[in-house]
Structure formats: structure tokens, C-alpha cells
Design a protein around this motif. Structure first.
Motif, PDB file in Angstrom:
ATOM      1  N   VAL A  27       0.848  -1.196   0.000  1.00 15.50           N
ATOM      2  CA  VAL A  27       0.000   0.000   0.000  1.00 15.50           C
ATOM      3  C   VAL A  27       0.888   1.253   0.000  1.00 15.50           C
ATOM      4  O   VAL A  27       0.639   2.215  -0.736  1.00 15.50           O
ATOM      5  N   ALA A  28       1.954   1.211   0.787  1.00 10.27           N
ATOM      6  CA  ALA A  28       2.872   2.358   0.813  1.00 10.27           C
ATOM      7  C   ALA A  28       3.521   2.576  -0.557  1.00 10.27           C
ATOM      8  O   ALA A  28       3.677   3.719  -1.001  1.00 10.27           O
ATOM      9  N   GLN A  31       0.970   4.212  -2.868  1.00  6.85           N
ATOM     10  CA  GLN A  31       0.812   5.638  -2.523  1.00  6.85           C
ATOM     11  C   GLN A  31       2.017   6.448  -2.998  1.00  6.85           C
ATOM     12  O   GLN A  31       1.878   7.543  -3.535  1.00  6.85           O
ATOM     13  N   GLU A  32       3.198   5.874  -2.799  1.00  4.57           N
ATOM     14  CA  GLU A  32       4.429   6.566  -3.161  1.00  4.57           C
ATOM     15  C   GLU A  32       4.504   6.814  -4.676  1.00  4.57           C
ATOM     16  O   GLU A  32       4.859   7.903  -5.134  1.00  4.57           O
ATOM     17  N   THR A  34       2.012   6.980  -6.736  1.00  7.36           N
ATOM     18  CA  THR A  34       0.986   7.957  -7.111  1.00  7.36           C
ATOM     19  C   THR A  34       1.467   9.371  -6.778  1.00  7.36           C
ATOM     20  O   THR A  34       1.330  10.300  -7.586  1.00  7.36           O
ATOM     21  N   LYS A  35       2.055   9.516  -5.595  1.00 10.19           N
ATOM     22  CA  LYS A  35       2.586  10.810  -5.183  1.00 10.19           C
ATOM     23  C   LYS A  35       3.651  11.309  -6.149  1.00 10.19           C
ATOM     24  O   LYS A  35       3.682  12.484  -6.523  1.00 10.19           O
ATOM     25  N   ILE A  66      -6.882   6.065  -2.934  1.00  8.52           N
ATOM     26  CA  ILE A  66      -5.513   6.582  -2.759  1.00  8.52           C
ATOM     27  C   ILE A  66      -5.536   8.101  -2.554  1.00  8.52           C
ATOM     28  O   ILE A  66      -4.863   8.631  -1.664  1.00  8.52           O
ATOM     29  N   GLY A  69      -6.719   8.930   0.761  1.00  7.45           N
ATOM     30  CA  GLY A  69      -5.661   8.550   1.695  1.00  7.45           C
ATOM     31  C   GLY A  69      -4.514   9.543   1.717  1.00  7.45           C
ATOM     32  O   GLY A  69      -3.868   9.747   2.743  1.00  7.45           O
ATOM     33  N   LEU A  70      -4.239  10.173   0.576  1.00  8.90           N
ATOM     34  CA  LEU A  70      -3.164  11.161   0.509  1.00  8.90           C
ATOM     35  C   LEU A  70      -3.649  12.543   0.971  1.00  8.90           C
ATOM     36  O   LEU A  70      -2.899  13.510   0.939  1.00  8.90           O
ATOM     37  N   TYR A 209      -3.954  -3.920  -5.239  1.00 13.45           N
ATOM     38  CA  TYR A 209      -4.271  -2.889  -4.244  1.00 13.45           C
ATOM     39  C   TYR A 209      -5.709  -3.059  -3.750  1.00 13.45           C
ATOM     40  O   TYR A 209      -5.979  -2.988  -2.549  1.00 13.45           O
ATOM     41  N   ARG A 213      -6.794  -3.862   0.031  1.00 15.25           N
ATOM     42  CA  ARG A 213      -7.560  -2.856   0.766  1.00 15.25           C
ATOM     43  C   ARG A 213      -9.015  -3.257   0.973  1.00 15.25           C
ATOM     44  O   ARG A 213      -9.809  -2.479   1.498  1.00 15.25           O
TER      45      ARG A 213
END
Ligand code: SF4
Ligand SMILES: [Zn+2]
Ligand SMILES: [Zn+2]
Lengths: 310, 69
Positions: A27-28, A31-32, A34-35, A66, A69-70, A209, A213
Motif C-alpha cells: 500500500v505504501a 501511494q508513493e 501515485t505521489k 488513494i 488517503g493522501l 491494491y 484494501r
């Protein structure tokens, strides 16, 4: 197989990163990535209102999850396409996702709001279904974003989607499309900004994902998609990826870095100047926009009845 | 007497494969590309090096969708 980060048991491998992940670190990772896409391509700024185009499938529901979440302020837009049971189930997934998480889902329904569905519209306008569908989506996402005061529309296109489109355009040297295949299209009068924050993530990672989730998504394929060219391109790229991990990412992401700017990004309407659709007020290059022409043809047509899908 | 019960999709069907068998070997045997599927048992992902036993029931889920927009 152990997690590359914490050495606990891994549940998935991501070969192009030479990494395995436990659920938390996967999951991290998502997110990373996507960021990184959001920052690198300057897709979103803090405080902007985002409208996520939600289909009920894995990519768009994952994207919504996501972004929330961000910490982005993101609402969903579900567009009912009227593609038989497929659409009914897709809509249920989108609604369930939103209500379980207390998120706001805006709904537009082609049949209720415009009097036709994708199969009927496609037949009446003599277009392939994906073309009538895409035209409707683009028009109605723009409209919903502008009406709702959103700064940006985000879609769940992933690395496989973009690599497949690029592959198709390169195979035929459709140069007029190559310059536009960037993951962020700036806003212009009458059009919100459009972004694709998942372009650094493969389709398999998006499905994983959702499983991790606990996101319940529409697994069945749209019956209109069967056998289209796009699917063949994805399969071809995945056979290369299987023997040579990282190829898809290099093909698309290096194109963005090294080649996309070489192609002309002028839009047709920049040259001819934009008019206002006499029927709906949307920007268009004709007197009446393509969507209104589709509505006009489709609502006079005999509805198409879909047989049982499987 | 058992086998690994494997649910496939599009169209949905169940095939039986004699175990024990590693996930990657199973995908090879079914001629599936590991980039294009996930293997799921219950509601969790099963990585490629896991040995499946005759009592296992798994789903092989395609992850590639075909929309052109
Ligand atoms: S596959 Fe084609 S018709 Fe079906 S939802 Fe996607 S774009 Fe629309
Ligand atoms: Zn870990
Ligand atoms: Zn119009």
C-alpha cells in the motif's frame, strides 16, 4: 518470498522494481508511486477540489481510495452507461464504495438524463461502442466538473492503459495523438484540467491494491470491449514484460521524458477557434457539439436490446 | 482424493489441477502470463512461490481490462 522492506512474508512481487511487498508496504508503494506522478507532472495542488471519474472497476475505485488517503478533497462521479447488467453491477460497486466510506458520489445517467444508452447510441450514430462511450464520458465529465466547481478531473488510467495506447499510436505513427498522450492536460476555457495519477502503476498492481484494501470492484469485463484492438496491445506488451520486466514502464515513461515534447500538442480547436454549442453551450469546433449530435441521433433510434452476456 | 480447485473467469469455470503445485508452475501449466493475473485464496493474495495443496481452492483473476477510453 519476503517483503523487501521489512522481511515479513510478502504477498506480491513487483518485478520491474525487483521488489516483493507485504500488504502494508505494498500500500505504501502504491501511494508513493501515485505521489511521485502527481508531483512530477504537477497534477494537483493542495486545496484543489478533485472529481474522480469512477466506473466501479478496480482502477478508478483504487484511485479514489488513494487520493483520499493522501489527503485530497476528492468526490466521485459515476456515469450510468446503460450497458445491461454490466452497468447495473458497476453502479452498485461505486455506490457501495462511496457509502461505506462516507464519500460523495455524483451520478449522471445516460438513459435517465439524456434518453439513450451506449449500445443504442453507438448503433444510431454508426460508431463503435467505445467511441460513443468515450465521447459521452468526456463531455459529461467536463460538464459535471464545471457545474460542480471542481478544479480537476482525475481518471484511473494506469501504466498498461497508457502503454497500450502509445503502442497503438506508434505502430501506426498517429503523430497527431502522440503529443497529447501526456498524463496531465491543462485546463482551457470550458475544459477542466485532466490528470491520470496512476500512470506509474501497472494494471496488476491496481487489482492487487483493491484486494489488499478490501475494495469490492466490478471484475467482469464490459461486454462491448471483447476482442478490441486495445486488449491485443496489452497482451502483446505483457508477453514482452514477462521475459523483460520493466519494458512497459520504460516504453511509456521514457516516452514522456524524452519524446512527447517532440510532437505537436496544438489542439485542432486552437487553430480553428472554439465556438459554443448551440444546444448545450459546451465548447466545440462545430455549430452543435458531437455529444449533442449523438443525443439527437440516439433518442430517435430504436433501443438495442442486449442478450445475456455470459 | 483431491485436486486444487481453480476458478477461472471470462467465462467463469472451475478446473481441477493435481497438487501439490507451486503457483508459478500452475500458471505456466495453464499458459497464463503472470503479469495478467492475480491468484487469490479466500480474500488474500497468494504469491508465486507458494505450494498449493490438494485441499486448496483458489481463484485466478484476470487483471487486464479492455476499455478503449
Ligand atoms: S469497454 Fe468501451 S463501451 Fe465498455 S465502458 Fe469501456 S469504453 Fe465504454
Ligand atoms: Zn513489509
Ligand atoms: Zn452540445
Amino acid at each position: 518470498m519476503k517483503c523487501t522492506v521489512c522481511r515479513k512474508p510478502a504477498v506480491i512481487d513487483v518485478r520491474r522494481h525487483n521488489a516483493n511487498f507485504c500488504p502494508d508496504h505494498f500500500v505504501a508503494h502504491v501511494q508513493e508511486q501515485t505521489k511521485r506522478a502527481i508531483e512530477h507532472f504537477k497534477m494537483l495542488r493542495r486545496g484543489e477540489r478533485v472529481l474522480v471519474a469512477v466506473s466501479g472497476g478496480k482502477d478508478s475505485l483504487a484511485l479514489w481510495d488513494i487520493l483520499v488517503g493522501l489527503g485530497y478533497e476528492a468526490d466521485g462521479l459515476y456515469l450510468g452507461l446503460g450497458i445491461g447488467e454490466y452497468s447495473d453491477i458497476s453502479g452498485d460497486h461505486a455506490r457501495a464504495f462511496a457509502s461505506e466510506r462516507g464519500l460523495k458520489l455524483v451520478e449522471v445517467d445516460l438513459r435517465d438524463d439524456y434518453g439513450f444508452d451506449v449500445p443504442t447510441g453507438a448503433k444510431a450514430a454508426k460508431r463503435v461502442p467505445c467511441s460513443a462511450c468515450g465521447l459521452s464520458k468526456r463531455h459529461l465529465f467536463n460538464r459535471a466538473a464545471l457545474d460542480g466547481g471542481y478544479d480537476v478531473v482525475a481518471t484511473g488510467h494506469n501504466l498498461d492503459d497508457e502503454a497500450a495506447v502509445l503502442f497503438g499510436n506508434v505502430l501506426r505513427w498517429n503523430v497527431e495523438y502522440l503529443g497529447r498522450q501526456v498524463p496531465v492536460l491543462p485546463s482551457r476555457p470550458g475544459f477542466p484540467r485532466k490528470v491520470k495519477p496512476l500512470v506509474r502503476l501497472a494494471e496488476r498492481e491496481m487489482a492487487a491494491y483493491c484486494v489488499i484494501r478490501g475494495i469490492d470492484y466490478q471484475v467482469e469485463e464490459c461486454p462491448m470491449a471483447a476482442g478490441n484492438r486495445h486488449l491485443g496491445y496489452k497482451e502483446a506488451l505483457n508477453s514482452i514484460e514477462q521475459t523483460s520486466p520493466g519494458t512497459k514502464a520504460a516504453f511509456y515513461l521514457e516516452f514522456l521524458d524524452k519524446a512527447a515534447h517532440l510532437f505537436n500538442t496544438d489542439f485542432e480547436e486552437d487553430q480553428v477557434g472554439l465556438l459554443v454549442c448551440q444546444s448545450c453551450g459546451a465548447p466545440t469546433t462545430a455549430e452543435v457539439c458531437a455529444f449533442c449530435r449523438l443525443v439527437d441521433k440516439a433518442t430517435g433510434a430504436v433501443p438495442v436490446v442486449l442478450g445475456p452476456t455470459r | 482424493m483431491g485436486s486444487v480447485q481453480v476458478t477461472l473467469r471470462n467465462p467463469k469455470r472451475v478446473v481441477e489441477v493435481p497438487g501439490p503445485v507451486r503457483v508459478h508452475a500452475l500458471l505456466d501449466r495453464l499458459e497464463l502470463n503472470r503479469e495478467s493475473v492475480l491468484v487469490i485464496r479466500g480474500d488474500t493474495l497468494v504469491p508465486g512461490d507458494v505450494l498449493l495443496e490438494d485441499t486448496d481452492e483458489i481463484e485466478i483473476r484476470p487483471v487486464i481490462s479492455g476499455g478503449a477510453t
